[in-house]
Motif scaffolding. Structure first.
Motif, PDB file in Angstrom:
ATOM      1  N   GLU A   1       0.832  -1.214   0.000  1.00 47.54           N
ATOM      2  CA  GLU A   1       0.000   0.000   0.000  1.00 47.54           C
ATOM      3  C   GLU A   1       0.863   1.259   0.000  1.00 47.54           C
ATOM      4  OE1 GLU A   1      -0.334  -2.630   1.914  1.00 47.54           O
ATOM      5  OE2 GLU A   1      -2.437  -3.186   2.158  1.00 47.54           O
ATOM      6  N   LEU A   2       1.952   1.221   0.760  1.00 46.03           N
ATOM      7  CA  LEU A   2       2.797   2.420   0.838  1.00 46.03           C
ATOM      8  C   LEU A   2       3.490   2.699  -0.486  1.00 46.03           C
ATOM      9  CD1 LEU A   2       4.554   2.361   4.347  1.00 46.03           C
ATOM     10  CD2 LEU A   2       2.505   3.579   3.625  1.00 46.03           C
ATOM     11  N   ILE A   3       3.931   1.647  -1.129  1.00 45.16           N
ATOM     12  CA  ILE A   3       4.616   1.818  -2.423  1.00 45.16           C
ATOM     13  C   ILE A   3       3.623   2.400  -3.434  1.00 45.16           C
ATOM     14  CG2 ILE A   3       5.834   0.626  -4.294  1.00 45.16           C
ATOM     15  CD1 ILE A   3       6.547  -1.574  -2.192  1.00 45.16           C
ATOM     16  N   HIS A   4       2.431   1.831  -3.428  1.00 45.09           N
ATOM     17  CA  HIS A   4       1.397   2.294  -4.351  1.00 45.09           C
ATOM     18  C   HIS A   4       1.033   3.749  -4.050  1.00 45.09           C
ATOM     19  CE1 HIS A   4      -2.813   2.743  -5.772  1.00 45.09           C
ATOM     20  NE2 HIS A   4      -2.387   2.008  -6.784  1.00 45.09           N
ATOM     21  N   ALA A   5       0.915   4.059  -2.765  1.00 39.14           N
ATOM     22  CA  ALA A   5       0.536   5.430  -2.391  1.00 39.14           C
ATOM     23  C   ALA A   5       1.611   6.441  -2.788  1.00 39.14           C
ATOM     24  CB  ALA A   5       0.286   5.503  -0.884  1.00 39.14           C
ATOM     25  N   ALA A   6       2.830   5.966  -2.904  1.00 39.18           N
ATOM     26  CA  ALA A   6       3.925   6.856  -3.332  1.00 39.18           C
ATOM     27  C   ALA A   6       3.937   7.016  -4.851  1.00 39.18           C
ATOM     28  CB  ALA A   6       5.260   6.295  -2.839  1.00 39.18           C
TER      29      ALA A   6
ATOM     30  N   LEU B   1      10.249   6.270   0.526  1.00 39.88           N
ATOM     31  CA  LEU B   1       9.482   6.266  -0.724  1.00 39.88           C
ATOM     32  C   LEU B   1       9.192   7.687  -1.196  1.00 39.88           C
ATOM     33  CD1 LEU B   1       7.094   3.324   0.222  1.00 39.88           C
ATOM     34  CD2 LEU B   1       8.826   3.269  -1.582  1.00 39.88           C
ATOM     35  N   ALA B   2       8.978   8.573  -0.235  1.00 34.00           N
ATOM     36  CA  ALA B   2       8.740   9.978  -0.601  1.00 34.00           C
ATOM     37  C   ALA B   2       9.990  10.571  -1.243  1.00 34.00           C
ATOM     38  CB  ALA B   2       8.353  10.767   0.647  1.00 34.00           C
ATOM     39  N   GLU B   3      11.117  10.232  -0.686  1.00 35.83           N
ATOM     40  CA  GLU B   3      12.382  10.732  -1.245  1.00 35.83           C
ATOM     41  C   GLU B   3      12.600  10.160  -2.649  1.00 35.83           C
ATOM     42  OE1 GLU B   3      15.627  10.170   1.528  1.00 35.83           O
ATOM     43  OE2 GLU B   3      17.047  10.489  -0.117  1.00 35.83           O
TER      44      GLU B   3
ATOM     45  N   VAL C   1       4.163  11.324   0.717  1.00 37.88           N
ATOM     46  CA  VAL C   1       3.176  10.238   0.652  1.00 37.88           C
ATOM     47  C   VAL C   1       2.132  10.537   1.722  1.00 37.88           C
ATOM     48  CG1 VAL C   1       2.833   7.745   0.749  1.00 37.88           C
ATOM     49  CG2 VAL C   1       5.034   8.667  -0.039  1.00 37.88           C
ATOM     50  N   GLY C   2       1.034  11.125   1.304  1.00 36.82           N
ATOM     51  CA  GLY C   2       0.028  11.614   2.247  1.00 36.82           C
ATOM     52  C   GLY C   2      -0.887  10.521   2.776  1.00 36.82           C
ATOM     53  N   ASP C   3      -1.529  10.831   3.897  1.00 37.89           N
ATOM     54  CA  ASP C   3      -2.448   9.863   4.520  1.00 37.89           C
ATOM     55  C   ASP C   3      -3.581   9.478   3.579  1.00 37.89           C
ATOM     56  OD1 ASP C   3      -0.926   9.861   6.753  1.00 37.89           O
ATOM     57  OD2 ASP C   3      -2.365  10.903   8.045  1.00 37.89           O
ATOM     58  N   ASP C   4      -4.130  10.479   2.857  1.00 38.35           N
ATOM     59  CA  ASP C   4      -5.258  10.158   1.973  1.00 38.35           C
ATOM     60  C   ASP C   4      -4.837   9.197   0.866  1.00 38.35           C
ATOM     61  OD1 ASP C   4      -7.063  11.577   3.407  1.00 38.35           O
ATOM     62  OD2 ASP C   4      -6.869  13.427   2.225  1.00 38.35           O
TER      63      ASP C   4
ATOM     64  N   ASN D   1       6.859   3.165  13.521  1.00 41.47           N
ATOM     65  CA  ASN D   1       8.043   3.962  13.176  1.00 41.47           C
ATOM     66  C   ASN D   1       8.770   3.413  11.948  1.00 41.47           C
ATOM     67  OD1 ASN D   1       7.686   5.834  15.249  1.00 41.47           O
ATOM     68  ND2 ASN D   1       8.720   4.517  16.733  1.00 41.47           N
ATOM     69  N   GLU D   2       8.825   2.089  11.846  1.00 41.75           N
ATOM     70  CA  GLU D   2       9.452   1.481  10.663  1.00 41.75           C
ATOM     71  C   GLU D   2       8.663   1.856   9.399  1.00 41.75           C
ATOM     72  OE1 GLU D   2      12.383  -0.697  10.306  1.00 41.75           O
ATOM     73  OE2 GLU D   2      12.660   0.411  12.176  1.00 41.75           O
ATOM     74  N   LEU D   3       7.344   1.784   9.513  1.00 42.65           N
ATOM     75  CA  LEU D   3       6.505   2.128   8.361  1.00 42.65           C
ATOM     76  C   LEU D   3       6.693   3.598   7.976  1.00 42.65           C
ATOM     77  CD1 LEU D   3       3.197   0.220   9.254  1.00 42.65           C
ATOM     78  CD2 LEU D   3       4.715  -0.284   7.334  1.00 42.65           C
ATOM     79  N   ASN D   4       6.821   4.436   8.985  1.00 41.01           N
ATOM     80  CA  ASN D   4       7.044   5.856   8.685  1.00 41.01           C
ATOM     81  C   ASN D   4       8.403   6.092   8.032  1.00 41.01           C
ATOM     82  OD1 ASN D   4       4.653   7.300   9.266  1.00 41.01           O
ATOM     83  ND2 ASN D   4       5.002   6.971  11.463  1.00 41.01           N
ATOM     84  N   GLU D   5       9.397   5.317   8.463  1.00 41.09           N
ATOM     85  CA  GLU D   5      10.717   5.425   7.802  1.00 41.09           C
ATOM     86  C   GLU D   5      10.621   4.978   6.350  1.00 41.09           C
ATOM     87  OE1 GLU D   5      14.018   3.621   9.863  1.00 41.09           O
ATOM     88  OE2 GLU D   5      13.454   4.558  11.769  1.00 41.09           O
ATOM     89  N   LEU D   6       9.847   3.921   6.126  1.00 39.93           N
ATOM     90  CA  LEU D   6       9.669   3.457   4.744  1.00 39.93           C
ATOM     91  C   LEU D   6       8.911   4.513   3.937  1.00 39.93           C
ATOM     92  CD1 LEU D   6       9.857   1.253   2.565  1.00 39.93           C
ATOM     93  CD2 LEU D   6       7.740   0.273   3.486  1.00 39.93           C
ATOM     94  N   ARG D   7       7.928   5.111   4.575  1.00 38.36           N
ATOM     95  CA  ARG D   7       7.172   6.177   3.892  1.00 38.36           C
ATOM     96  C   ARG D   7       8.118   7.305   3.490  1.00 38.36           C
ATOM     97  NH1 ARG D   7       1.464   8.860   5.687  1.00 38.36           N
ATOM     98  NH2 ARG D   7       2.339   9.925   7.416  1.00 38.36           N
ATOM     99  N   ASP D   8       9.031   7.678   4.388  1.00 34.99           N
ATOM    100  CA  ASP D   8       9.987   8.747   4.068  1.00 34.99           C
ATOM    101  C   ASP D   8      10.905   8.349   2.914  1.00 34.99           C
ATOM    102  OD1 ASP D   8       8.883  10.174   6.101  1.00 34.99           O
ATOM    103  OD2 ASP D   8      10.486   9.776   7.557  1.00 34.99           O
TER     104      ASP D   8
END
Lengths: 389, 434
Positions: A46-51, A154-156, A162-165, A145-152
C-alpha cells in the motif's frame, strides 16, 4: 479461446517474461514513475502504491533463467533464489528498478539486502523489518516507526510526500485485491477441478507484476469465467501445499502434483497477496491501521514468531480444515532455513491432529518431476485408501 | 601404521582459571534442581548475562553445549539422531546437535544430565535460526519463553526506534518473565554493578585482541581467540571471575609481548610468524585442534577474526554502561557482529586487514550457518579490491564432522599461503608458475 484461457495466457506471458516488459512499460508511460522491487514474504505494498510507484515482486529467476554470474556469489549450500535474483540484477534485467525491499524472512535474504547496497549503489535498498513482539505499545510502536521510515524513503524516491489520503486510497484498493484473492482461493477450494492450481498460481503471480487496479480486474474476470468452464471432476485427493512461501517451485512441479492425483486446495505460494486476513480499516490513521493489521490480523508463516506454544502450527491445521483438505504436502526449497526448521514442528502438530503428510525438497530450477509425481501420486492413493476404510 | 603421539596442551594460569569457571557453571547446572535454582537457556549473541544474574538464575547456553560436544566428537551421532527424527540435513548443525543430545539424555561435558530450562530467553540477535531453535526447544520442554526481538541493522546503524524497541521489550517482556520464573524482584542497581564489572573486563579483553597488532603477534586471534572470548561471551560477563580472568590474561600477554614471543599453541610456543591472516567465519569444532595445527605448522597466525565479535564488537568502542543500563544492553545486542549489515562487516574486515597489517583474508565458510555464510563471496571480492591483499575460501561446518575434509582444507590453505608468498615477491601467480 475461452475467457479463462485468455486470462491464463496473459498471466503466462507475464510469468515467462524475465525482462519485466510490463513493468518497464508502466514506468515509461509517465515520466517520473518509479518501480520498487520486493522479495518474499511480505511488504506493505500500500505504501509503495501510495507513493505513486509500482510494487514489483521479485521471486527469483525460475527454471528458465540460466544462472551464470549468480553462482559466483553463493556457495553450493545456499538456496537458489538469491543467486538467480543476483543474476537478474547483474544481467540488467532489473535495471529499471529504483528501490528494493528485502523483508525479514531469513538470513540469506537479509544479507542479500547488504549485497544489493554494494552491487547496485544507485538503487535505494532497504532491509524491511517487521515486529516479532505483538503488543501494540511495544511491537506496534516499533512497526509504526518502521513504516514511517519506509514512507519517508518512498517519498524521497518519488520526489513527493506520501500523504495519509493517498495511503487510505491504496489500502482500499489492496483490500479489494485481497478480497478477490480470497474469493479465488475459496472457489478453488470449492471446485478445484474448475480452477487448476497452475492457473491459480499464474493468476497470483500476475499480482506480483501488474498494477493492483489491473490485477483486480483480472481476478474479477477469472472469478466470472472459471465457474463456467466445463472441466472433468477427477477423483483426486485434496491437499494443502506448504513451505513454498519464498523460492518458488517450477510451474511444472505444481502441475505434477495435480497430475499425480492431488487437488491443491490451499497453499502459501505468495503470502503477500493475502497476508492481511480481512480488510484493513480505511478510516483513521492509515499507518497505524497497517501496523495493527500486521500485529493482529495477518497470516502465519515460519518467519513470524508464535508467542503461544499452544497455538504453534495450528494455522496449518486450520488451513486443512478450512479448505477441506485430506493431507499436507511439505514442499521446501533446498537449504531453506525457514521452511525446513519449521517443518518438524508442523509435522508433529499435524500428527497430533491425525492429518497425513509427505515432504520433499525442490529448487526453482528443478527439472526432474518424475520422483515428485510418484511421491505425490502414492500419497494421493494412500489418502484414498485410508478414507475408504 | 603408528598413531601420532598426542601431546598435552600447554596451560597458562588464565586457561586454568577459565577451565575452573566453566566447570563451576556446569556444576551449577547439574545441581540446579537440588539447589532450587532456576535455569535459563539463552544464546551467545546478544546474551543478557548481567540481567540474568540479577535474578540468581543459572545460565545454560545450548550453543556452547554444542561446541563442547563438538570438540568431544559427540555431535556426529547427535546430528544423525536429529536427522532420524525428521530434521533436515540442510539446516544448522548446532540445532541438530542440541536436539540429538536431548534425545540421548542431554549430558553435559561432565557426564551429568543438563537440567531442563525453566525459561527460554530467546535473544533473537543476528541469526534467524535462533527463533526456530527455541521454538523447537519450547515444543520439547513446554516451558515459558521470553522473546527479545533485536532488529537487524540493515542500514548499518542502530536507530533510536530500534533501541527504544529493545528497551521496551526488556521492560515489558524479558524482566517480568525473569521475575516471575525466578521469584526475584528486579534491582536496577544490581544490574549497574554487574555492568560496571563487565566494562572492566571488556577493557582488558580489547587490549588482548589489539595486542595482535604487534609483530610477532603474541596471540592467535581466532584459534586462541575462541578461548579468550569464552568468559565475556557466555555465563561470566559481569562477574568478578571474568574481570580476574581478563586481568590474568592481559598480564600473560603483556609478558609475551615483553619477551617478543608469538602465540601459544596446543603444541607449545609458535616460533616463527610467517603469515598474518584475518579470518572471517566461525571455526570448525569437531576437528578444532587439527584445523589449528594446519595453520601453526605453516607459521600462519590469525591476527584478527570476526568470529570473536559474535558476542559483541568491543574493539569498536562499545562498553556496557552502568549509567544507562537497559539502553546499554540494547546497544550491545544491536551491535553484535552478525546483526550488522554486510557493508559494515566488510568495512570491519577491511579495517582489520589494514590495521593489523595482515597478508590477507581467509574465509572459513560454514555450511550450515547462513547468517555468516550468505554473501561471503562478495566479502572476499570486496576485500581483495579494497586492500589489494589476496583472499581465500575454505568450507567446513560447525559441529558436523561429515563436512570437515582435512585434505581439502589443508590443500586450500597451503595454496593460499603460496599465493601470499608470490604476492610478497611481487610475482603474479601465472608468472611464478612459468
Amino acid at each position: 479461446m475461452t475467457a479463462t484461457a485468455d486470462i491464463v495466457a496473459r498471466c503466462q506471458t507475464l510469468f515467462d517474461d524475465l525482462h519485466f516488459t510490463y513493468a518497464r512499460e508502466w514506468k515509461a508511460a509517465v515520466p517520473g514513475r518509479k518501480v520498487v522491487g520486493y522479495m518474499p514474504f511480505y511488504v506493505p505494498r500500500e505504501l509503495i502504491h501510495a507513493a505513486g510507484a509500482l510494487p514489483l515482486g521479485v521471486l527469483g529467476g525460475g527454471d528458465q533463467l540460466e544462472v551464470i554470474h549468480g553462482d559466483a556469489y553463493y556457495q553450493s549450500y545456499i538456496c537458489r533464489i538469491p543467486r538467480s535474483t543476483v543474476e537478474l540484477g547483474v544481467t540488467g534485467r532489473l535495471d529499471f528498478v529504483d528501490g528494493m525491499l528485502f523483508p525479514s524472512i531469513c538470513d540469506v535474504i537479509r544479507n542479500l539486502s547488504g549485497m544489493w547496497k554494494i552491487m547496485f549503489p544507485k538503487v535505494k535498498s532497504r532491509y524491511f523489518d517487521v515486529p516479532q513482539n505483538f503488543r501494540n505499545d511495544v511491537g506496534g510502536e516499533f512497526y509504526i516507526n518502521e513504516l514511517n521510515e519506509l514512507r519517508d524513503m518512498l517519498a524521497e524516491l518519488g520526489g513527493r510526500a506520501v500523504g495519509d489520503d493517498a495511503i487510505r486510497a491504496s489500502i482500499a484498493l489492496y483490500n479489494e485485491n485481497r478480497r478477490l484473492v480470497r474469493d479465488v482461493y475459496a472457489l478453488r477450494s470449492k471446485q478445484p477441478w474448475k480452477t487448476p492450481s497452475a492457473e491459480v498460481y499464474l493468476l497470483m503471480r500476475a499480482g506480483m507484476i501488474l498494477a493492483v487496479e489491473e490485477h483486480n480486474r483480472l481476478l474479477s474476470e477469472y472469478l466470472a469465467a472459471a465457474p463456467q468452464e466445463d472441466r472433468p471432476r477427477r477423483d483426486n485427493s485434496r491437499v494443502v501445499v506448504t513451505g513454498v512461501f519464498c523460492e518458488q517451485p517450477p510451474l511444472n512441479l505444481i502441475k505434477s502434483i495435480e497430475l499425480s492425483g492431488c487437488y491443491i486446495v490451499d497453499d502459501d505460494f505468495m503470502l503477500v497477496n493475502r497476508w492481511e486476513r480481512s480488510d484493513v480499516p480505511v478510516e483513521g490513521d492509515p499507518i497505524r491501521n497497517l501496523a495493527l493489521a500486521y500485529l493482529h490480523d495477518s497470516g502465519d508463516t515460519s518467519a513470524k514468531y508464535e508467542p503461544d506454544q499452544k497455538k504453534k502450527g495450528l494455522y496449518l491445521v486450520d488451513a486443512v480444515k478450512r479448505s477441506g483438505a485430506e493431507g499436507v504436502i511439505f514442499a521446501a526449497p533446498s537449504f531453506c532455513d525457514p521452511a525446513l526448521l519449521e517443518r518438524p514442528m508442523l509435522q508433529s502438530v499435524l500428527a497430533a491432529h491425525g492429518v497425513p503428510y509427505i515432504a520433499f525438497k525442490y529448487a526453482e530450477n528443478s527439472g526432474q518431476m518424475q520422483p515428485i509425481r510418484e511421491q505425490a501420486g502414492t500419497f494421493a492413493d494412500s489418502i484414498k485408501l485410508w478414507s475408504e476404510q | 601404521m603408528s598413531a601420532m603421539p598426542v601431546t598435552e596442551a600447554v596451560k597458562e594460569q588464565s586457561m586454568l582459571k577459565q577451565k575452573e569457571m566453566i566447570a563451576a557453571n556446569y556444576e551449577l547446572l547439574a545441581t540446579a534442581r537440588e539447589a532450587g535454582r532456576k535455569v535459563v537457556s539463552t544464546f551467545v549473541p546478544g546474551n543478557l548475562n548481567e540481567l540474568m544474574m540479577c535474578f540468581d538464575v543459572v545460565n545454560n547456553l545450548p550453543e556452547i553445549n554444542a561446541i563442547q560436544n563438538g570438540m568431544r566428537k559427540k555431535t556426529g551421532g547427535y546430528i544423525m539422531e536429529a536427522e532420524k527424527r525428521g530434521h533436515s540435513e540442510d539446516v544448522c548443525t548446532y540445532v541438530k546437535a542440541d536436539i540429538g543430545a536431548i534425545a540421548k539424555g542431554n549430558l553435559g561435558p561432565d557426564g551429568r544430565p543438563l537440567p531442563d530450562p525453566d525459561l527460554l530467553l530467546l535473544s533473537y540477535t543476528g541469526c534467524f535460526t535462533f527463533m526456530k531453535w527455541f521454538e523447537l526447544l519450547r515444543q520439547q520442554y513446554k516451558c515459558e519463553t521470553a522473546m527479545l526481538h533485536v532488529p537487524y541493522e540493515g542500514d548499518g546503524k542502530a536507530s533510536k526506534n530500534m533501541r527504544d524497541y529493545v528497551v521496551k521489550q526488556l521492560k515489558e517482556e524479558v524482566i517480568p518473565k525473569l521475575e516471575r520464573v525466578s521469584g526475584v524482584k528486579f534491582d536496577i542497581d544490581r544490574l549497574r554493578q554487574y555492568l560496571r564489572e563487565s566494562a572492566k573486563a571488556e577493557e582488558n579483553f580489547v587490549w588482548v585482541l589489539e595486542s595482535a597488532k604487534k609483530r610477532p603477534s603474541p596471540i592467535d586471534a581466532y584459534f586462541g581467540g575462541v578461548y579468550y572470548i569464552g568468559p565475556i561471551f557466555t555465563a561470566f560477563r559481569g562477574t568478578a571471575d571474568a574481570t580476574e580472568y581478563y586481568r590474568l590474561l592481559r598480564q600473560e600477554i603483556e609478558q609475551r609481548v615483553a619477551d617478543g614471543l608469538g602465540p601459544i599453541t596446543p603444541d607449545g610456543e609458535m616460533h616463527q610468524e610467517r603469515y598474518r591472516l584475518v579470518v572471517e567465519g566461525p571455526p570448525n569444532w569437531t576437528s578444532f585442534r587439527d584445523f589449528w595445527k594446519m595453520f601453526y605448522d605453516e607459521g600462519a597466525v590469525v591476527v584478527a577474526s570476526t568470529y570473536t565479535k559474535v558476542g559483541g564488537v568491543y574493539d569498536l568502542g562499545f562498553r556496557h554502561d552502568p549509567e544507562h543500563p537497559l539502553e546499554s544492553l540494547a546497544e550491545y545486542c544491536l551491535g553484535c557482529y552478525t546483526n550488522r549489515n554486510l557493508p559494515s562487516r566488510i568495512d570491519l574486515i577491511e579495517k582489520y586487514v589494514k590495521e593489523y597489517e595482515a597478508d590477507g583474508l581467509l574465509i572459513n565458510s560454514i555450511k550450515s550457518c547462513n547468517s555468516f555464510s550468505a554473501g561471503q563471496l562478495l566479502v572476499l571480492r570486496e576485500i581483495e579490491r579494497r586492500t589489494g591483499k589476496p583472499a581465500a575460501f575454505i568450507e567446513t561446518d560447525l559441529v558436523d564432522p561429515r563436512y570437515f575434509s582435512p585434505a581439502n582444507v589443508k590443500n586450500r590453505l597451503e595454496s593460499y599461503l603460496q599465493m601470499i608468498e608470490q604476492k610478497r615477491q611481487g610475482a603474479t601467480p601465472s608468472a611464478a608458475a612459468e
